[in-house]
Design a protein around this motif. Sequence first.
Motif, PDB file in Angstrom:
ATOM      1  N   ARG A  37       0.782  -1.128  -0.282  1.00 23.66           N
ATOM      2  CA  ARG A  37      -0.092   0.101   0.090  1.00 23.66           C
ATOM      3  C   ARG A  37       0.963   1.368  -0.066  1.00 23.66           C
ATOM      4  O   ARG A  37       1.834   1.143   0.330  1.00 23.66           O
ATOM      5  N   ILE A  38       0.384   2.260  -0.419  1.00 27.51           N
ATOM      6  CA  ILE A  38       1.241   3.600  -0.663  1.00 27.51           C
ATOM      7  C   ILE A  38       0.121   4.546   0.115  1.00 27.51           C
ATOM      8  O   ILE A  38      -0.905   4.696  -0.150  1.00 27.51           O
ATOM      9  N   VAL A  39       1.006   5.427   1.103  1.00 24.31           N
ATOM     10  CA  VAL A  39       0.262   6.493   1.725  1.00 24.31           C
ATOM     11  C   VAL A  39      -0.053   7.710   0.670  1.00 24.31           C
ATOM     12  O   VAL A  39       0.962   8.201   0.014  1.00 24.31           O
ATOM     13  N   GLN A  40      -1.386   7.877   0.546  1.00 23.45           N
ATOM     14  CA  GLN A  40      -1.603   9.111  -0.374  1.00 23.45           C
ATOM     15  C   GLN A  40      -2.203  10.168   0.690  1.00 23.45           C
ATOM     16  O   GLN A  40      -3.154  10.048   1.416  1.00 23.45           O
ATOM     17  N   ILE A  41      -1.318  11.303   0.783  1.00 24.51           N
ATOM     18  CA  ILE A  41      -1.665  12.267   1.194  1.00 24.51           C
ATOM     19  C   ILE A  41      -2.321  13.247   0.530  1.00 24.51           C
ATOM     20  O   ILE A  41      -2.123  13.931  -0.525  1.00 24.51           O
ATOM     21  N   ASN A  42      -3.701  13.539   0.795  1.00 29.13           N
ATOM     22  CA  ASN A  42      -4.731  14.503   0.270  1.00 29.13           C
ATOM     23  C   ASN A  42      -4.721  15.642   0.938  1.00 29.13           C
ATOM     24  O   ASN A  42      -5.181  15.886   1.983  1.00 29.13           O
ATOM     25  N   LEU A  43      -4.100  16.934   0.282  1.00 33.08           N
ATOM     26  CA  LEU A  43      -4.025  18.071   0.880  1.00 33.08           C
ATOM     27  C   LEU A  43      -5.443  18.870   0.600  1.00 33.08           C
ATOM     28  O   LEU A  43      -6.003  18.907  -0.442  1.00 33.08           O
ATOM     29  N   ASP A  44      -5.871  19.354   1.803  1.00 32.16           N
ATOM     30  CA  ASP A  44      -6.952  20.282   1.751  1.00 32.16           C
ATOM     31  C   ASP A  44      -6.796  21.709   1.484  1.00 32.16           C
ATOM     32  O   ASP A  44      -5.558  22.061   0.994  1.00 32.16           O
ATOM     33  N   ASN A  45      -7.806  22.628   1.141  1.00 33.12           N
ATOM     34  CA  ASN A  45      -7.642  23.971   1.113  1.00 33.12           C
ATOM     35  C   ASN A  45      -6.672  24.642   1.832  1.00 33.12           C
ATOM     36  O   ASN A  45      -5.928  25.490   1.164  1.00 33.12           O
ATOM     37  N   CYS A  46      -6.668  24.478   3.151  1.00 25.73           N
ATOM     38  CA  CYS A  46      -5.806  25.152   4.013  1.00 25.73           C
ATOM     39  C   CYS A  46      -4.470  24.855   3.519  1.00 25.73           C
ATOM     40  O   CYS A  46      -3.750  26.044   3.739  1.00 25.73           O
ATOM     41  N   SER A  47      -4.110  23.693   3.307  1.00 24.88           N
ATOM     42  CA  SER A  47      -2.555  23.618   3.390  1.00 24.88           C
ATOM     43  C   SER A  47      -2.162  24.073   1.777  1.00 24.88           C
ATOM     44  O   SER A  47      -1.064  24.709   1.440  1.00 24.88           O
ATOM     45  N   ILE A  48      -2.926  24.172   0.972  1.00 24.78           N
ATOM     46  CA  ILE A  48      -2.566  24.504  -0.535  1.00 24.78           C
ATOM     47  C   ILE A  48      -2.520  26.080  -0.584  1.00 24.78           C
ATOM     48  O   ILE A  48      -1.678  26.496  -0.884  1.00 24.78           O
ATOM     49  N   GLN A  49      -3.566  26.552   0.324  1.00 31.02           N
ATOM     50  CA  GLN A  49      -3.155  27.961   0.395  1.00 31.02           C
ATOM     51  C   GLN A  49      -1.923  28.321   1.126  1.00 31.02           C
ATOM     52  O   GLN A  49      -1.292  29.332   0.639  1.00 31.02           O
ATOM     53  N   ARG A  50      -1.388  27.574   2.069  1.00 31.85           N
ATOM     54  CA  ARG A  50       0.060  27.807   2.429  1.00 31.85           C
ATOM     55  C   ARG A  50       1.054  28.015   1.249  1.00 31.85           C
ATOM     56  O   ARG A  50       1.940  28.889   1.279  1.00 31.85           O
ATOM     57  N   MET A  51       0.866  26.909   0.358  1.00 30.69           N
ATOM     58  CA  MET A  51       1.613  26.756  -0.737  1.00 30.69           C
ATOM     59  C   MET A  51       1.631  28.088  -1.566  1.00 30.69           C
ATOM     60  O   MET A  51       2.462  28.369  -2.475  1.00 30.69           O
ATOM     61  N   GLU A  52       0.477  28.609  -1.535  1.00 31.94           N
ATOM     62  CA  GLU A  52       0.481  29.951  -2.494  1.00 31.94           C
ATOM     63  C   GLU A  52       1.256  31.179  -1.860  1.00 31.94           C
ATOM     64  O   GLU A  52       1.452  32.072  -2.580  1.00 31.94           O
ATOM     65  N   ASP A  53       1.621  30.970  -0.606  1.00 35.02           N
ATOM     66  CA  ASP A  53       2.614  31.965  -0.006  1.00 35.02           C
ATOM     67  C   ASP A  53       3.951  31.654  -0.365  1.00 35.02           C
ATOM     68  O   ASP A  53       4.904  32.712   0.140  1.00 35.02           O
ATOM     69  N   LEU A  54       4.133  30.809  -1.130  1.00 36.62           N
ATOM     70  CA  LEU A  54       5.662  30.436  -1.680  1.00 36.62           C
ATOM     71  C   LEU A  54       6.116  31.033  -3.002  1.00 36.62           C
ATOM     72  O   LEU A  54       5.126  31.122  -3.864  1.00 36.62           O
ATOM     73  N   THR A  55       7.254  31.057  -3.465  1.00 36.07           N
ATOM     74  CA  THR A  55       7.528  31.570  -4.719  1.00 36.07           C
ATOM     75  C   THR A  55       8.593  30.706  -5.149  1.00 36.07           C
ATOM     76  O   THR A  55       9.096  29.771  -4.501  1.00 36.07           O
TER      77      THR A  55
END
Length: 364
Positions: A37-55
């Motif tokens: 089995r492989i761990v699949q991490i499903n990112l929610d809206n909150c975590s994706i928004q954090r990525m938007e703060d990166l460049t």
Amino acid sequence: MSKENWDIQFIKPCRFLEEEHRLLTPEYTLQSIARGRIVQINLDNCSIQRMEDLTEESTIEDVEAVGLLPLFDILQKGMVSLTCIGVNEMPDWRVRNAHTAYERFCRKFWPGHKDDKDATFRVYNPECKERKVKFGELSDEARCVYGGAYVSMLQIQNIHHSYPDTTPENRFEIYLHSMIGLLGIVSGFELEIAKWAFWELNKNEINRLVSSVKQRRKDIRENFAKVKNEISKCREYAFDRAMDLHWLSGANLSEDLGHDIDINGTRLKLDNWVGTNDHKLYRISRDIHSTYHDDSTMKRLAITRERELESNLYWRNVDRTSKDILTYRYHTGYANIDEILAKIDKAVSHVEGELIRKFDEVPA
């Protein structure tokens, strides 16, 4: 803000009955691979928004600053798959930037990763100016997936507005019977949330609660039981809360359906996790979660009941009511979920109509 309430957390929506709350570690991901089995991490809206703060110029220190260092560590040291399914929570105008931020994060901080050739991407209209997601405009598939939770959250709003003078126990019973009437099915997870949503206490009673109950009550009421006073706010809140319920329970669906993924020519079953920076959801998941049973692919609900709750009159009443009604339905064979999408659409129209009429009655 302390790192404890800032860093991304990982939720395992389903665990074995006797299994304690598990922390996601690189070691666990490798053990999962060994089990096929492989761990699949499903990112929610909150975590994706954090990525938007990166460049493109962001460093590991910047990743830590936005609370994503635990994810970075797992990507570097473990073996996982990653999804940005949280874009399904977003209105169309936000999806492009979110996808770009996610892909930039993976390219920069997860070098060597490979995109799944079978991956699907959300269809969106970049010209759309709607600021919020409208449930009625979602695809048939999306309405079917999120619809039960959306109806549940709308109905909790409706009952608060329509039956303000009845007892909390009666409100819960109205909720249970109405969900059966509207959809013909009852979600155990949503039923548990409703019990907490209708539980009313004064300040002195709240102060006397044990810390675990006090925290759970606070988290659930903040995430699922805030009463809104406009139909647009009710719709918006119900959809956001339906997505939260999806992270806590519906994320098991791909496991239930036996989905797998190709990793270097080998098909591996999914071990689903949710990545979120919403710590209320994380805390709730420790006490209300799904569990495997009887070698079935489907899940059952596991809940925490402190002795304080077991001896409380409200909780004795609502637990007995739900047990009696659901046991009766089980033994009499009420399990018809035919035409579920049509039932969802009809239920949404009905409950929204009741809320609109109720708000129209309120003097300006």
